[in-house]
Design a protein around this motif. Structure first.
Motif, PDB file in Angstrom:
ATOM      1  N   ARG A  95       0.844  -1.201   0.000  1.00  0.00           N
ATOM      2  CA  ARG A  95       0.000   0.000   0.000  1.00  0.00           C
ATOM      3  C   ARG A  95       0.872   1.241   0.000  1.00  0.00           C
ATOM      4  NH1 ARG A  95      -4.819  -1.082   2.560  1.00  0.00           N
ATOM      5  NH2 ARG A  95      -4.988  -3.289   2.971  1.00  0.00           N
ATOM      6  N   ASP A 180     -16.082  20.042   6.633  1.00  0.00           N
ATOM      7  CA  ASP A 180     -16.194  18.990   5.622  1.00  0.00           C
ATOM      8  C   ASP A 180     -17.446  18.167   5.862  1.00  0.00           C
ATOM      9  OD1 ASP A 180     -13.828  19.918   4.708  1.00  0.00           O
ATOM     10  OD2 ASP A 180     -12.654  18.138   5.185  1.00  0.00           O
ATOM     11  N   GLN A 205     -10.746  22.258  -1.053  1.00  0.00           N
ATOM     12  CA  GLN A 205     -11.423  21.219  -0.283  1.00  0.00           C
ATOM     13  C   GLN A 205     -12.934  21.256  -0.566  1.00  0.00           C
ATOM     14  OE1 GLN A 205      -9.468  19.355   1.675  1.00  0.00           O
ATOM     15  NE2 GLN A 205     -10.612  18.639   3.455  1.00  0.00           N
ATOM     16  N   ASN A 212     -17.180  15.495  -5.625  1.00  0.00           N
ATOM     17  CA  ASN A 212     -17.236  14.060  -5.320  1.00  0.00           C
ATOM     18  C   ASN A 212     -18.573  13.636  -4.730  1.00  0.00           C
ATOM     19  OD1 ASN A 212     -14.656  14.087  -6.169  1.00  0.00           O
ATOM     20  ND2 ASN A 212     -13.746  13.268  -4.307  1.00  0.00           N
TER      21      ASN A 212
ATOM     22  N   PRO B 146      -6.790  12.278   8.610  1.00  0.00           N
ATOM     23  CA  PRO B 146      -8.203  12.128   8.228  1.00  0.00           C
ATOM     24  C   PRO B 146      -8.794  10.776   8.632  1.00  0.00           C
ATOM     25  CG  PRO B 146      -6.952  13.033   6.401  1.00  0.00           C
ATOM     26  CD  PRO B 146      -5.952  12.664   7.466  1.00  0.00           C
ATOM     27  N   GLN B 147      -7.967   9.737   8.664  1.00  0.00           N
ATOM     28  CA  GLN B 147      -8.480   8.409   9.021  1.00  0.00           C
ATOM     29  C   GLN B 147      -8.632   8.222  10.527  1.00  0.00           C
ATOM     30  OE1 GLN B 147      -6.131   5.951   5.580  1.00  0.00           O
ATOM     31  NE2 GLN B 147      -7.042   4.806   7.254  1.00  0.00           N
ATOM     32  N   GLU B 325      -8.923  -3.656   0.852  1.00  0.00           N
ATOM     33  CA  GLU B 325      -7.939  -2.856   0.137  1.00  0.00           C
ATOM     34  C   GLU B 325      -8.520  -2.043  -1.031  1.00  0.00           C
ATOM     35  OE1 GLU B 325      -4.194  -4.577  -0.114  1.00  0.00           O
ATOM     36  OE2 GLU B 325      -3.359  -3.086  -1.487  1.00  0.00           O
ATOM     37  N   HIS B 328     -10.483   0.791   0.222  1.00  0.00           N
ATOM     38  CA  HIS B 328      -9.599   1.771   0.823  1.00  0.00           C
ATOM     39  C   HIS B 328      -8.922   2.628  -0.243  1.00  0.00           C
ATOM     40  CE1 HIS B 328      -6.080   3.366   3.069  1.00  0.00           C
ATOM     41  NE2 HIS B 328      -7.026   3.546   3.952  1.00  0.00           N
ATOM     42  N   GLU B 329      -8.598   1.998  -1.339  1.00  0.00           N
ATOM     43  CA  GLU B 329      -8.026   2.702  -2.496  1.00  0.00           C
ATOM     44  C   GLU B 329      -8.999   3.786  -2.979  1.00  0.00           C
ATOM     45  OE1 GLU B 329      -4.634   2.723  -4.858  1.00  0.00           O
ATOM     46  OE2 GLU B 329      -5.123   1.137  -3.413  1.00  0.00           O
ATOM     47  N   ARG B 332      -9.135   6.643  -0.567  1.00  0.00           N
ATOM     48  CA  ARG B 332      -8.040   7.602  -0.666  1.00  0.00           C
ATOM     49  C   ARG B 332      -8.202   8.520  -1.863  1.00  0.00           C
ATOM     50  NH1 ARG B 332      -3.359   6.139  -1.545  1.00  0.00           N
ATOM     51  NH2 ARG B 332      -3.515   3.892  -1.696  1.00  0.00           N
ATOM     52  N   GLU B 333      -8.682   7.950  -2.957  1.00  0.00           N
ATOM     53  CA  GLU B 333      -8.870   8.774  -4.158  1.00  0.00           C
ATOM     54  C   GLU B 333      -9.989   9.790  -3.999  1.00  0.00           C
ATOM     55  OE1 GLU B 333      -9.688   6.072  -7.324  1.00  0.00           O
ATOM     56  OE2 GLU B 333      -7.696   5.145  -7.126  1.00  0.00           O
ATOM     57  N   ARG B 334     -11.119   9.311  -3.503  1.00  0.00           N
ATOM     58  CA  ARG B 334     -12.321  10.153  -3.526  1.00  0.00           C
ATOM     59  C   ARG B 334     -12.536  10.944  -2.248  1.00  0.00           C
ATOM     60  NH1 ARG B 334     -16.599   8.773  -7.058  1.00  0.00           N
ATOM     61  NH2 ARG B 334     -17.991   9.436  -5.399  1.00  0.00           N
ATOM     62  N   CYS B 335     -12.143  10.416  -1.113  1.00  0.00           N
ATOM     63  CA  CYS B 335     -12.509  11.023   0.166  1.00  0.00           C
ATOM     64  C   CYS B 335     -11.340  11.197   1.126  1.00  0.00           C
ATOM     65  CB  CYS B 335     -13.584  10.184   0.855  1.00  0.00           C
ATOM     66  SG  CYS B 335     -15.041   9.944  -0.156  1.00  0.00           S
ATOM     67  N   PHE B 337      -9.245  13.313   1.468  1.00  0.00           N
ATOM     68  CA  PHE B 337      -8.979  14.695   1.874  1.00  0.00           C
ATOM     69  C   PHE B 337      -9.985  15.190   2.916  1.00  0.00           C
ATOM     70  CE2 PHE B 337     -12.007  14.725  -1.488  1.00  0.00           C
ATOM     71  CZ  PHE B 337     -12.894  15.734  -1.156  1.00  0.00           C
ATOM     72  N   ILE B 338     -11.026  14.409   3.186  1.00  0.00           N
ATOM     73  CA  ILE B 338     -12.056  14.849   4.134  1.00  0.00           C
ATOM     74  C   ILE B 338     -11.516  14.743   5.564  1.00  0.00           C
ATOM     75  CG2 ILE B 338     -14.363  14.346   5.052  1.00  0.00           C
ATOM     76  CD1 ILE B 338     -15.108  13.306   2.261  1.00  0.00           C
TER      77      ILE B 338
END
Lengths: 466, 466
Positions: A95, A180, A205, A212, B146-147, B325, B328-329, B332-335, B337-338
């Motif tokens: 990852r 957000d 943001q 999205n 963010p996570q 996985e 999760h991919e 990371r791409e879509r959300c 940044f939240i």
């Protein structure tokens, strides 16, 4: 194990906690600290190394999260059996890391998103948090009102009225865990099929969130007064997202006339709304206070969003929406059942913080602090001479430098970086490329930099650029 | 003003704080407490009336939020100028109240959503919260990962592995402010165009969330083992939302064979996923422990959602997703940044709570407590004889009574209500009407009821029903 005698380098670019972490990790890897051996307590090690306890805690946390050490209740930290780590390392390697770490360390960072956290009112917050966690307060641990607690909404409503000219009842307020989240909620309230117009450049943001979350998005250019109303009309958007108090990143304060034009745009058709993001309106240095756009709205056209991230701290995660009646109606129908995202304890702490006057005092303190950093930065920049123009300096906690000498943003950032100063380019805030090719714009945020630091950093920028 | 001597009725159906609130409101309305007059402090009044301070605080909060009193920093509470209230009352009258209040008060409430909050570990939580709010911990007030914080995700991952057989790395975990929020986030991650199948009956909150958030939804019937896999296949859904550990509301514990069938369904086509809501798996009374569905998943098909709402308290607002996985991919791409919706301070408190062994002790205490309430309720119900069957009693904190004597749900609820006992019908959990017309099902939750109360309430139910 007694103590770890680590040769710390306080002046180094690597933070102390990373030095501690790296040292211990290496010791465990090489078997010099053997599996099962007890590490010094954070208290003992911090005393021994003469660093703050939180520094040691951060290092231990990192080691814990990577599995090099283990925590045992009441007993402390122990070196782990690191054979077991291989599997995890293998699995992890496929990852990409969740958060990419900045490799280069800067001595000075003009981040436009800074907040001075050394001023966080620890004592008050701790006291209020202690008061809120009272044994017989079981009620507080039950799920609260989805909109946020009535008491908190009440004090926010008075604050907004007094400080921002926002007219609202506590019933119109929805407290949520950060902007957000509230934007996600707003998308759920409004539903699909909308087209949102954002300023260009804008707070990316927000753009990404709308894009999205099943909204069509477009950008509308700005002039010196803010989003152009005629272009907004032509865009076909039904929702405009604006930051009239202090546009991010341009720093424009929208004059009343433009505010009225935007309201007129919204009134022209049913279902048109303006989202007013009032993210840092607390900080203003020049000119008369202009009430929020919401305060001029007579037809329920403005959805107001405010936050305590800038004025208290980002990590407390409390923001709020003020919904006009029709939108509130939709909220109740479509989303009224969604539980609140803020713990009631935190809501009670914030309520007391505002009610008991701490917030006002804290704001005044921060205003004075930011104003003096603002003044220092302006004065130092003026000393550098006239290689650039300054804009956006009337409010907020950042300003912009405009260069017209043909040098690119990349060049200016890299020159500054060589001197250990991190500055930010404007181009990243444009959604589809910058509009003006004839100037290069650099952002300097000063919220998180002390005055001596500002002086040193500007002087380095002078060396780097001129 | 010295003191308010209120004739409180502790045994009355109106809670004490409401009695205090009503008294003071009336006094202010009638002008017996005049505008500007200072009210006794909450501390003084609570001592004077011999009630807890939080009771007085609740009353004052209500008065504050309705504008009858005002809070002044450092000075206390003052009766407000109530002329000014008319405008607000007029404006308010056009809206329906945001939260409709239950009018009838019950002496016994078998709510299936209860949590015993008297057992909340106040001392530990207060201690950890004090430790976390340390002066030099400025880092904690910056926006975090963010996570969720790595340290917290790490302890959750070990807990899940040990207690639930969930196999995951801390990187796969996303901490968020409650299940509702995480479900919203999940919808944003997965995007539009999905069809979600839920059990029928189900947790309606989940159904409404998916339905309102741009997902197509459908229901799939259950047999005694859980969601029927063949019907799921026929439904055309690509996402199945299930609660294998303890289905809500039916209380079914899904056997391994059915779990495997669901996994096979998911593996049959790319893009199929199972959302496993493991909301109260901590409480189990009979049979061998069955690991979470996620633990059997070898192909990244299960999205696991867990919460601390049931095991600690709903108001702390912390839940988590475990993403396979591929999902999760997409996250990371879509959300990616939240920003996180949980404050870092709260995350740190929870991390320490788990790390230092408090969580384990608290869980053991709650298990013993709920088990003894569970046993008492079963024993008392058996005393009533054989007018009904019992199901769903092997796990969780509620069970079901099945009646086949022709009486309707409404009738049984109303008979209980006449005795002051609130019970709940199953039909409300069916999305499109109950499936079996030949039986009537009543839900009894026991998490929030002491054993004496359970005995009294069941005896009243016996009188009401037989």
């Amino acid at each position: 194990m007694y103590e770890l005698t680590i040769n710390l380098k306080p002046g180094a670019k690597i933070p102390l906690y990373e030095q501690i972490y790296a040292y211990i990790k290496e010791e465990i890897r090489r078997g010099r600290i053997s599996s099962g051996e007890r590490l010094p307590s954070t208290r003992a090690l911090s005393r021994h190394l003469d660093v703050s306890r939180s520094t040691v805690e951060l290092a231990y946390e990192q080691l814990l999260s990577e599995g090099y050490i283990e925590a045992q209740p009441y007993r402390g930290y122990f070196a782990a059996q690191i054979d077991g780590l291989y599997r995890i390392e293998r699995q992890t390697s496929s990852r990409k890391p969740a958060v990419s770490k900045e490799t280069k360390k800067y001595s000075y960072d003009f981040t436009p998103n800074g907040v001075d956290l050394n001023s966080f009112p620890y004592n008050a917050w701790r006291k209020l948090s202690r008061e809120s966690l009272v044994e017989d307060q079981a009620e507080l641990f039950r799920l609260g009102c989805p909109q946020g607690e009535a008491g908190l909404r009440n004090v926010i409503s008075s604050y907004l009225h007094q400080a921002r000219g926002v007219e609202c009842l506590p019933e119109q307020i929805i407290v949520g865990a950060g902007n957000d989240y509230l934007m996600m909620l707003l998308c759920a309230i409004l539903g699909t099929g909308h087209k949102v117009a954002l300023e260009n450049p804008t707070y990316r943001q927000a753009y990404r969130l709308f894009a999205n979350l099943s909204c069509e998005v477009c950008t509308v250019d700005m002039d010196a007064k803010g989003m152009k109303a005629d272009e907004l009309e032509r865009s076909g958007a039904d929702i405009a997202f604006v930051m009239p108090s202090h546009q991010y990143p341009l720093g424009t304060v929208m004059p009343i006339r433009r505010r009225m034009e935007l309201l007129q745009w919204a009134e022209k058709e049913e279902g048109r709304y303006i989202i007013e993001d009032d993210y840092d309106s607390e900080f203003r240095y020049k000119g008369k206070p202009i009430p929020a756009l919401q305060g001029y709205d007579r037809n329920g056209k403005v959805i107001y969003i405010g936050t305590f991230s800038k004025s208290i701290a980002p990590a407390i995660r409390m923001s709020y929406l003020v919904l006009p009646e029709a939108v509130h109606e939709r909220y109740r129908e479509r989303c009224g059942f969604i539980s609140s995202t803020v713990s009631r304890i935190d809501q009670m702490i914030l309520q007391k913080f505002i009610e008991e006057g701490y917030y006002e005092r804290h704001l005044n303190k921060m205003r004075a602090l930011y104003r003096s950093r603002h003044d220092t930065l302006l004065a130092e920049l003026k000393k550098l001479g006239c290689g650039f123009d300054i804009s956006g300096e009337n409010a907020g906690v950042h300003l912009l430098l405009h260069f017209r000498d043909g040098r690119s943003e990349e060049e200016l950032i890299s020159l500054a970086s060589e001197k250990g100063v991190k500055v930010y380019g404007l181009s990243g805030y444009y959604v589809d490329g910058p509009r003006t090719a004839d100037e290069t714009v650099i952002l300097l945020g000063y919220a998180n930099m002390r005055e001596e630091k500002i002086k040193e950093a500007v002087s380095l920028l002078g060396e780097a650029w001129f």
